[in-house]
Design an enzyme around this catalytic site. Structure first.
Site, PDB file in Angstrom:
ATOM      1  CG  ASN A  18      -2.223   0.787   0.875  1.00 17.79           C
ATOM      2  OD1 ASN A  18      -2.358   1.401  -0.178  1.00 17.79           O
ATOM      3  ND2 ASN A  18      -3.154   0.763   1.813  1.00 17.79           N
ATOM      4  CG  HIS A  77      -8.661   1.659   9.626  1.00 20.24           C
ATOM      5  ND1 HIS A  77      -7.457   2.186   9.996  1.00 20.24           N
ATOM      6  CD2 HIS A  77      -8.499   1.139   8.397  1.00 20.24           C
ATOM      7  CE1 HIS A  77      -6.585   1.981   9.013  1.00 20.24           C
ATOM      8  NE2 HIS A  77      -7.199   1.354   8.040  1.00 20.24           N
TER       9      HIS A  77
END
Length: 475
Positions: free
Chosen positions: A326, A362
């Site tokens: 990522n 998140h």
């Protein structure tokens, strides 16, 4: 690697967590079609028919193709992304290049995302509008920060900020095209509005003024993505998250559970890699992946690369996996959060606030916090162990000797076992689930790294020779 030393924990958790909602639902035809093959026809249409068209036409194409994907998957819930994009544009126009604009953008976009989490949250992975919206949230916050940087003097900007700062106010159509670009709307990667503007102005090409020669590089990423997707599709059936909660898993001996976690994490990470590789191919095909020439004068297509496959497969280190995984989000976090907290005057404090931001971003489950805290411990213990080996003549000689293959295998086993250990609570969400799994393996990860943290300072005294007084004075 100044940013990595403090971002290792941050990015590890962010990397593994941010797109799980997508992959857990790839069996759904709409989402599968949207994430994988649909972007390539859009990129080909752009190359063949729209490359030499006006910026307005290109923006409209990117806007409506992205909106079509969003509507295809989420129906009327596309209104959430539309609202946030419009409000972000109004904030830029009405507040200008001010700290007030940055703070207002950050607060609004984060609150909207968190409210979405609150009203749609379940104990399972579901397809819902918050899935791409978490990606859009970072994109719009980054847009406000890049616009703010554009108002600074050149001497006040870092090298990274100069590459992304916006010298002019973007139009509403530009912001829409940037937000809904089909190569990054659903699962990323993160890219700047300036990069998007260069794409539209035909600057992202190895052939000036012509479509880029990127078909072969795009197909390579697509093919590699299909390979990793196949591995996950076959292996994921046998190593699923739900198996952790079964009586059968509970009945297995301790060693079997540890091996299961080791294999489970390796296979399940391929779902992220496959999606990133395939969407990267879309970006490469369109030209957004163009990254100029390297030192050898070769054209590079890795501007939108989110994974370094070879490093990911071969590194025996947690930080090595972090650096290979990522990548664009790593850069986003470093540029827009961690480094902007420099005014705090304390790297540890900056790291803590960055971790807090990512934990909140998140979602609202306890598993996220457990995952972040464990990764923090693991990465810092690994850094201590690396320092010990580097400073000890004996351990350094062993690491460089013919015994290294054996050491490498041991490292890999520890590496992948404890890569999976902190991801268990993230994937299981709630404390009753992850606590059950941790209890069944006797909290071995907590114990292992707590003991390592306590023992490493004493091992350093044993294996690292003390400096003589004269050497200390010279230092």
């Amino acid at each position: 690697m100044g940013r990595i030393i403090n971002l290792s924990t941050i990015v590890m958790c962010h990397n593994v967590c941010s797109f799980d909602r997508t992959f857990a639902s790839l069996h759904t035809p709409n989402l599968f079609l949207s994430v994988f093959p649909v972007g390539y026809p859009f990129a080909l249409v752009y190359r063949w028919f729209l490359f030499h068209q006006s910026a307005t036409v290109v923006h409209l194409f990117h806007t409506f193709s992205g909106l079509a994907l969003a509507t295809f998957n989420f129906g009327s819930q596309v209104c959430h992304s539309l609202l946030c994009v419009v409000i972000q544009f109004l904030l830029l126009r009405l507040m200008g290049r001010t700290v007030t604009c940055v703070l207002s953008s950050f607060i609004f976009q984060m609150i909207y995302l968190l409210m979405g989490y609150y009203y749609t949250a379940t104990d399972e992975y579901d397809i819902k509008w918050t899935m791409p919206h978490c990606v859009l949230t970072l994109k719009l916050i980054g847009l406000a920060l890049d616009y703010y940087d554009g108002g600074k003097e050149q001497s006040q900007m870092s090298a990274e900020q100069k590459k992304s700062a916006l010298s002019s106010t973007p139009s509403l159509l530009e912001v829409f095209g940037f937000s809904y670009f089909y190569g990054g709307f659903l699962v990323g990667p993160q890219f700047t509005l300036l990069s998007y503007q260069k794409l539209v102005s035909r600057e992202m090409s190895d052939v000036p003024g012509q479509p880029p020669s990127s078909v072969v590089p795009a197909l390579k990423r697509f093919g590699l993505g299909l390979i990793t997707l196949t591995i996950f599709t076959i292996g994921g059936v046998h190593y699923s998250d739900s198996y952790f909660l079964t009586d059968e898993f509970e009945a297995h001996p301790f060693w079997y559970k540890c091996v299961y976690i080791l294999v489970w994490v390796k296979i399940n990470l391929y779902k992220y890699i496959s999606c990133w590789l395939i969407t990267e191919g879309v970006c490469v095909l369109s030209g957004l992946g163009y990254n100029g020439k390297n030192e050898k004068g070769e054209h590079q297509w890795d501007a939108c690369a989110n994974v370094r496959v070879w490093l990911f497969e071969t590194t025996p280190l947690f930080t090595g996996t972090i650096n290979s995984f990522n990548i664009n989000t790593n850069a986003w976090v470093a540029r827009h959060v961690f480094k902007r907290l420099r005014f705090l005057g304390n790297k540890l404090l900056s790291q803590m606030f960055t971790l807090l931001f990512l934990a909140i971003w998140h979602g609202l489950h306890s598993g996220y916090l457990i995952c972040f805290s464990l990764e923090f411990i693991i990465v810092n213990v690994e850094k201590q162990a690396q320092s010990l080996v580097r400073d000890s003549p004996l351990l350094a000689s062993v690491a460089q000797s013919h015994l290294y293959p054996f050491v490498y295998v041991i490292q890999q086993l520890i590496h992948w076992l404890f890569m999976g250990y902190p991801l268990v609570p993230f994937c299981l969400f709630t404390y009753d689930k992850w606590l059950k799994v941790y209890s069944s393996i006797y909290f071995c990860g907590h114990i292992f790294f707590l003991v390592a943290f306590l023992v490493l300072p004493y091992l350093r005294k044993v294996f690292v020779p003390r400096k003589r007084g004269s050497e200390k004075k010279e230092d």
